[in-house]
Design an enzyme around this catalytic site. Structure first.
Site, PDB file in Angstrom:
ATOM      1  N   THR A 125      -0.121  35.525 106.895  1.00 32.36           N
ATOM      2  CA  THR A 125      -1.450  34.942 106.679  1.00 32.36           C
ATOM      3  C   THR A 125      -2.391  35.297 107.827  1.00 32.36           C
ATOM      4  O   THR A 125      -1.943  35.504 108.967  1.00 32.36           O
ATOM      5  CB  THR A 125      -1.327  33.405 106.568  1.00 32.36           C
ATOM      6  OG1 THR A 125      -2.615  32.820 106.739  1.00 32.36           O
ATOM      7  CG2 THR A 125      -0.428  32.811 107.632  1.00 32.36           C
ATOM      8  N   ASP A 126      -3.696  35.298 107.523  1.00 31.76           N
ATOM      9  CA  ASP A 126      -4.685  35.524 108.594  1.00 31.76           C
ATOM     10  C   ASP A 126      -4.707  34.360 109.588  1.00 31.76           C
ATOM     11  O   ASP A 126      -5.264  34.489 110.680  1.00 31.76           O
ATOM     12  CB  ASP A 126      -6.090  35.763 108.009  1.00 31.76           C
ATOM     13  CG  ASP A 126      -6.629  34.598 107.199  1.00 31.76           C
ATOM     14  OD1 ASP A 126      -5.900  33.602 106.990  1.00 31.76           O
ATOM     15  OD2 ASP A 126      -7.803  34.673 106.769  1.00 31.76           O
ATOM     16  N   GLU A 127      -4.086  33.221 109.203  1.00 34.94           N
ATOM     17  CA  GLU A 127      -4.134  32.051 110.090  1.00 34.94           C
ATOM     18  C   GLU A 127      -3.351  32.273 111.383  1.00 34.94           C
ATOM     19  O   GLU A 127      -3.517  31.530 112.347  1.00 34.94           O
ATOM     20  CB  GLU A 127      -3.645  30.788 109.355  1.00 34.94           C
ATOM     21  CG  GLU A 127      -4.517  30.508 108.150  1.00 34.94           C
ATOM     22  CD  GLU A 127      -4.338  29.138 107.527  1.00 34.94           C
ATOM     23  OE1 GLU A 127      -3.962  28.185 108.226  1.00 34.94           O
ATOM     24  OE2 GLU A 127      -4.592  29.015 106.312  1.00 34.94           O
ATOM     25  N   TYR A 153       1.690  24.864 110.723  1.00 28.63           N
ATOM     26  CA  TYR A 153       1.869  25.876 109.662  1.00 28.63           C
ATOM     27  C   TYR A 153       1.671  27.283 110.223  1.00 28.63           C
ATOM     28  O   TYR A 153       2.536  28.151 110.096  1.00 28.63           O
ATOM     29  CB  TYR A 153       0.889  25.626 108.505  1.00 28.63           C
ATOM     30  CG  TYR A 153       0.709  26.826 107.596  1.00 28.63           C
ATOM     31  CD1 TYR A 153       1.751  27.271 106.782  1.00 28.63           C
ATOM     32  CD2 TYR A 153      -0.498  27.536 107.569  1.00 28.63           C
ATOM     33  CE1 TYR A 153       1.595  28.385 105.958  1.00 28.63           C
ATOM     34  CE2 TYR A 153      -0.656  28.657 106.756  1.00 28.63           C
ATOM     35  CZ  TYR A 153       0.398  29.075 105.948  1.00 28.63           C
ATOM     36  OH  TYR A 153       0.242  30.181 105.151  1.00 28.63           O
TER      37      TYR A 153
HETATM   38  P1  NAD Z   1       2.934  27.766  97.436  1.00 28.28           P
HETATM   39  O1  NAD Z   1       3.087  26.563  98.292  1.00 28.28           O
HETATM   40  O2  NAD Z   1       2.085  27.699  96.202  1.00 28.28           O
HETATM   41  O3  NAD Z   1       4.370  28.286  96.973  1.00 28.28           O
HETATM   42  C1  NAD Z   1       5.474  28.331  97.823  1.00 28.28           C
HETATM   43  C2  NAD Z   1       6.730  28.497  96.967  1.00 28.28           C
HETATM   44  O4  NAD Z   1       7.850  28.601  97.858  1.00 28.28           O
HETATM   45  C3  NAD Z   1       7.007  27.298  96.061  1.00 28.28           C
HETATM   46  O5  NAD Z   1       7.359  27.757  94.761  1.00 28.28           O
HETATM   47  C4  NAD Z   1       8.194  26.593  96.728  1.00 28.28           C
HETATM   48  O6  NAD Z   1       9.044  25.922  95.806  1.00 28.28           O
HETATM   49  C5  NAD Z   1       8.902  27.773  97.386  1.00 28.28           C
HETATM   50  N1  NAD Z   1       9.719  27.354  98.546  1.00 28.28           N
HETATM   51  C6  NAD Z   1       9.359  26.532  99.563  1.00 28.28           C
HETATM   52  N2  NAD Z   1      10.376  26.375 100.416  1.00 28.28           N
HETATM   53  C7  NAD Z   1      11.404  27.142  99.935  1.00 28.28           C
HETATM   54  C8  NAD Z   1      12.712  27.406 100.396  1.00 28.28           C
HETATM   55  N3  NAD Z   1      13.201  26.849 101.510  1.00 28.28           N
HETATM   56  N4  NAD Z   1      13.492  28.246  99.668  1.00 28.28           N
HETATM   57  C9  NAD Z   1      13.024  28.813  98.521  1.00 28.28           C
HETATM   58  N5  NAD Z   1      11.799  28.580  98.034  1.00 28.28           N
HETATM   59  C10 NAD Z   1      10.985  27.755  98.745  1.00 28.28           C
HETATM   60  O7  NAD Z   1       2.413  28.915  98.416  1.00 28.28           O
HETATM   61  P2  NAD Z   1       1.436  30.145  98.140  1.00 28.28           P
HETATM   62  O8  NAD Z   1       0.040  29.699  98.337  1.00 28.28           O
HETATM   63  O9  NAD Z   1       1.834  30.814  96.886  1.00 28.28           O
HETATM   64  O10 NAD Z   1       1.804  31.065  99.383  1.00 28.28           O
HETATM   65  C11 NAD Z   1       2.843  32.041  99.269  1.00 28.28           C
HETATM   66  C12 NAD Z   1       2.953  32.777 100.607  1.00 28.28           C
HETATM   67  O11 NAD Z   1       1.712  33.408 100.913  1.00 28.28           O
HETATM   68  C13 NAD Z   1       3.269  31.871 101.792  1.00 28.28           C
HETATM   69  O12 NAD Z   1       4.188  32.547 102.614  1.00 28.28           O
HETATM   70  C14 NAD Z   1       1.939  31.699 102.501  1.00 28.28           C
HETATM   71  O13 NAD Z   1       2.121  31.501 103.869  1.00 28.28           O
HETATM   72  C15 NAD Z   1       1.269  33.027 102.206  1.00 28.28           C
HETATM   73  N6  NAD Z   1      -0.203  33.019 102.159  1.00 28.28           N
HETATM   74  C16 NAD Z   1      -0.858  32.141 101.353  1.00 28.28           C
HETATM   75  C17 NAD Z   1      -2.256  32.194 101.284  1.00 28.28           C
HETATM   76  C18 NAD Z   1      -3.024  31.271 100.370  1.00 28.28           C
HETATM   77  O14 NAD Z   1      -4.269  31.286 100.407  1.00 28.28           O
HETATM   78  N7  NAD Z   1      -2.386  30.474  99.540  1.00 28.28           N
HETATM   79  C19 NAD Z   1      -2.973  33.123 102.048  1.00 28.28           C
HETATM   80  C20 NAD Z   1      -2.249  34.011 102.871  1.00 28.28           C
HETATM   81  C21 NAD Z   1      -0.873  33.956 102.896  1.00 28.28           C
HETATM   82  P1  TYD Z   2      -7.051  24.811 102.299  1.00 26.53           P
HETATM   83  O1  TYD Z   2      -7.247  25.144 100.856  1.00 26.53           O
HETATM   84  O2  TYD Z   2      -6.103  23.739 102.668  1.00 26.53           O
HETATM   85  O3  TYD Z   2      -6.673  26.194 103.017  1.00 26.53           O
HETATM   86  P2  TYD Z   2      -6.553  26.547 104.609  1.00 26.53           P
HETATM   87  O4  TYD Z   2      -6.615  25.320 105.401  1.00 26.53           O
HETATM   88  O5  TYD Z   2      -5.198  27.176 104.669  1.00 26.53           O
HETATM   89  O6  TYD Z   2      -7.680  27.492 104.873  1.00 26.53           O
HETATM   90  O7  TYD Z   2      -8.470  24.433 102.929  1.00 26.53           O
HETATM   91  C1  TYD Z   2      -9.548  25.347 102.889  1.00 26.53           C
HETATM   92  C2  TYD Z   2     -10.688  24.718 103.637  1.00 26.53           C
HETATM   93  O8  TYD Z   2     -11.139  23.564 102.926  1.00 26.53           O
HETATM   94  C3  TYD Z   2     -10.309  24.230 105.030  1.00 26.53           C
HETATM   95  O9  TYD Z   2     -11.396  24.449 105.923  1.00 26.53           O
HETATM   96  C4  TYD Z   2     -10.091  22.731 104.856  1.00 26.53           C
HETATM   97  C5  TYD Z   2     -11.070  22.375 103.741  1.00 26.53           C
HETATM   98  N1  TYD Z   2     -10.660  21.257 102.856  1.00 26.53           N
HETATM   99  C6  TYD Z   2     -11.548  20.213 102.617  1.00 26.53           C
HETATM  100  O10 TYD Z   2     -12.682  20.176 103.132  1.00 26.53           O
HETATM  101  N2  TYD Z   2     -11.139  19.203 101.790  1.00 26.53           N
HETATM  102  C7  TYD Z   2      -9.907  19.165 101.211  1.00 26.53           C
HETATM  103  O11 TYD Z   2      -9.580  18.184 100.497  1.00 26.53           O
HETATM  104  C8  TYD Z   2      -9.019  20.259 101.459  1.00 26.53           C
HETATM  105  C9  TYD Z   2      -7.643  20.281 100.852  1.00 26.53           C
HETATM  106  C10 TYD Z   2      -9.438  21.289 102.292  1.00 26.53           C
END
Ligand code: NAD
Ligand code: TYD
Length: 340
Positions: A125-127, A153
């Site tokens: 992630t970019d985080e 995280y």
């Molecule tokens: P999500 O929370 O929607 O899904 C995570 C999945 O992982 C779930 O299905 C959960 O059951 C499974 N999981 C959790 N712990 C597990 C374990 N111990 N063993 C097996 N499965 C397990 O997450 P997402 O948003 O789809 O993110 C997927 C990946 O992409 C993550 O690694 C996250 O860090 C990365 N990512 C997400 C975003 C975003 O905007 N959502 C952006 C950049 C990177």
């Molecule tokens: P989020 O979707 O949790 O992603 P991330 O924190 O990984 O970027 O949140 C996106 C942005 O929205 C973040 O600045 C936090 C804000 N946010 C709210 O203002 N209200 C909410 O209820 C949530 C879940 C997030």
């Protein structure tokens, strides 16, 4: 070609599975997922009967189960999406983030070393880069930006990235890492900003905006992220990190207002609530490397992607209503109290 996709019952992993089965009809895709609160088997319903697909319920930290699966499947590629992914939950309880995001990554890489692999891809992630100030729009994250994390995280994701790089240098494991900005689209769990606001607005509930809503995120439509990973695992250079981003920076408050407008709901639903602890101000990705080296560009404009996303939540009420009536309800009450 057999690909193990971990975390495939979650948001991005499921979208990636749909993409891969369609884009590469000859590939076998094996999904491993623990089915935590964020994993939903109904998400995968449409591919469950596909002969090129197998679902296995397993924890990536369970070494025995993972080794057994490698013995059965002999995967060529592993793409690791499995993670605890919500910043607010990591502030509530960091431990499970360290277990899954770091130790789970180690178990997967140990299996790759033991049984052999063509490519291990870590979805990061970019985080991991921390945040940028609002008054320096010229600054963006490149692959050389130092790691500087804020939340448990992002610290756990950064630790995993370092471990992946260490396995490459020390053991020669053929790895790649991608660091993507915020995704949005179908099957996004309704605790994250965009799906939470859509679901609340549709139910005429308050829209909880943290702080003043001025924080900026760079939003990318999930299908574009999936295409980027597909490119990296096939054409990316071993040992390299690739940033993925949409060149689409937006303030939270503007997104929430846009959702109100699209759903024809009043902005009076917006409620400013206590800010997140350590809240990152701005994320901005410079995706020049993946563009120059692999020819990737985001294809979906935000104006189109957000409409597609809103339509998906309108057409798939059952999917998210089932979620918010279950365990997620307890979390919502802890986070937002009686906010209705
Ligand atoms: P999500 O929370 O929607 O899904 C995570 C999945 O992982 C779930 O299905 C959960 O059951 C499974 N999981 C959790 N712990 C597990 C374990 N111990 N063993 C097996 N499965 C397990 O997450 P997402 O948003 O789809 O993110 C997927 C990946 O992409 C993550 O690694 C996250 O860090 C990365 N990512 C997400 C975003 C975003 O905007 N959502 C952006 C950049 C990177
Ligand atoms: P989020 O979707 O949790 O992603 P991330 O924190 O990984 O970027 O949140 C996106 C942005 O929205 C973040 O600045 C936090 C804000 N946010 C709210 O203002 N209200 C909410 O209820 C949530 C879940 C997030």
């Amino acid at each position: 070609m057999t690909i193990i996709v971990t975390g495939g019952a979650g948001f991005i992993g499921s979208n990636f599975i749909f993409h891969m089965l369609e884009a590469h009809p000859g590939y076998r895709i094996v999904c491993i997922d623990k089915l935590t609160y964020a994993g939903n088997l109904s998400t995968l319903a449409r591919v469950m009967c596909d002969t090129n697909f197998r679902f296995v319920r397993a924890d990536i930290c369970d070494r025995k189960a993972i080794y057994k699966l490698f013995e059965e499947e002999h995967p060529n590629i592993v793409v690791n999406f499995a993670a605890e992914s919500h910043v607010d939950r990591s502030i509530e309880n960091p431990e499970v983030f360290l277990q899954t995001n770091i130790l789970g990554t180690q178990v997967l890489m140990d299996a790759c070393r033991k049984y052999g692999i063509d490519r291990y891809h870590q979805v990061s992630t970019d985080e991991v880069y921390g945040d940028l100030p609002l008054d320096r729009p010229d600054l963006m994250f490149t692959e050389e930006t130092p790691i500087h994390t804020s939340s448990p995280y992002s610290a756990s994701k950064a630790a995993a990235d370092l471990l992946v790089l260490a396995y490459h240098r020390t053991f020669g494991l053929p790895i790649t890492i991608s660091r993507c900005s915020n995704n949005y689209g179908p099957y996004h769990f309704p605790e994250k900003l965009i799906p939470l606001m859509i679901a609340n607005a549709l139910n005429d509930k308050k829209l909880p905006v943290y702080g003043e809503g001025l924080n900026v995120r760079d939003w990318l439509y999930v299908a574009d992220h999936c295409k980027a990973i597909d490119l990296i695992i096939h054409k990316g250079k071993v040992g390299e990190i690739y940033n993925i981003g949409g060149h689409n920076e937006m303030r939270n408050i503007d997104i929430v207002k846009l959702i109100c407008k699209n759903l024809d709901k009043p902005e009076s639903l917006i409620t400013y609530v206590t800010d997140r602890k350590g809240h990152d101000m701005r994320y901005a990705i410079d995706p020049t490397k993946i563009h120059d080296e692999l020819g990737w560009l985001p294809e979906t404009k935000f104006a189109d992607g957000i409409k597609l996303t809103i339509d998906w939540y309108l057409d798939n009420r059952d999917w998210w209503e089932t979620i918010i009536s279950g365990e997620y309800r307890n979390y919502y009450e802890r986070m937002y109290g009686e906010l209705q």
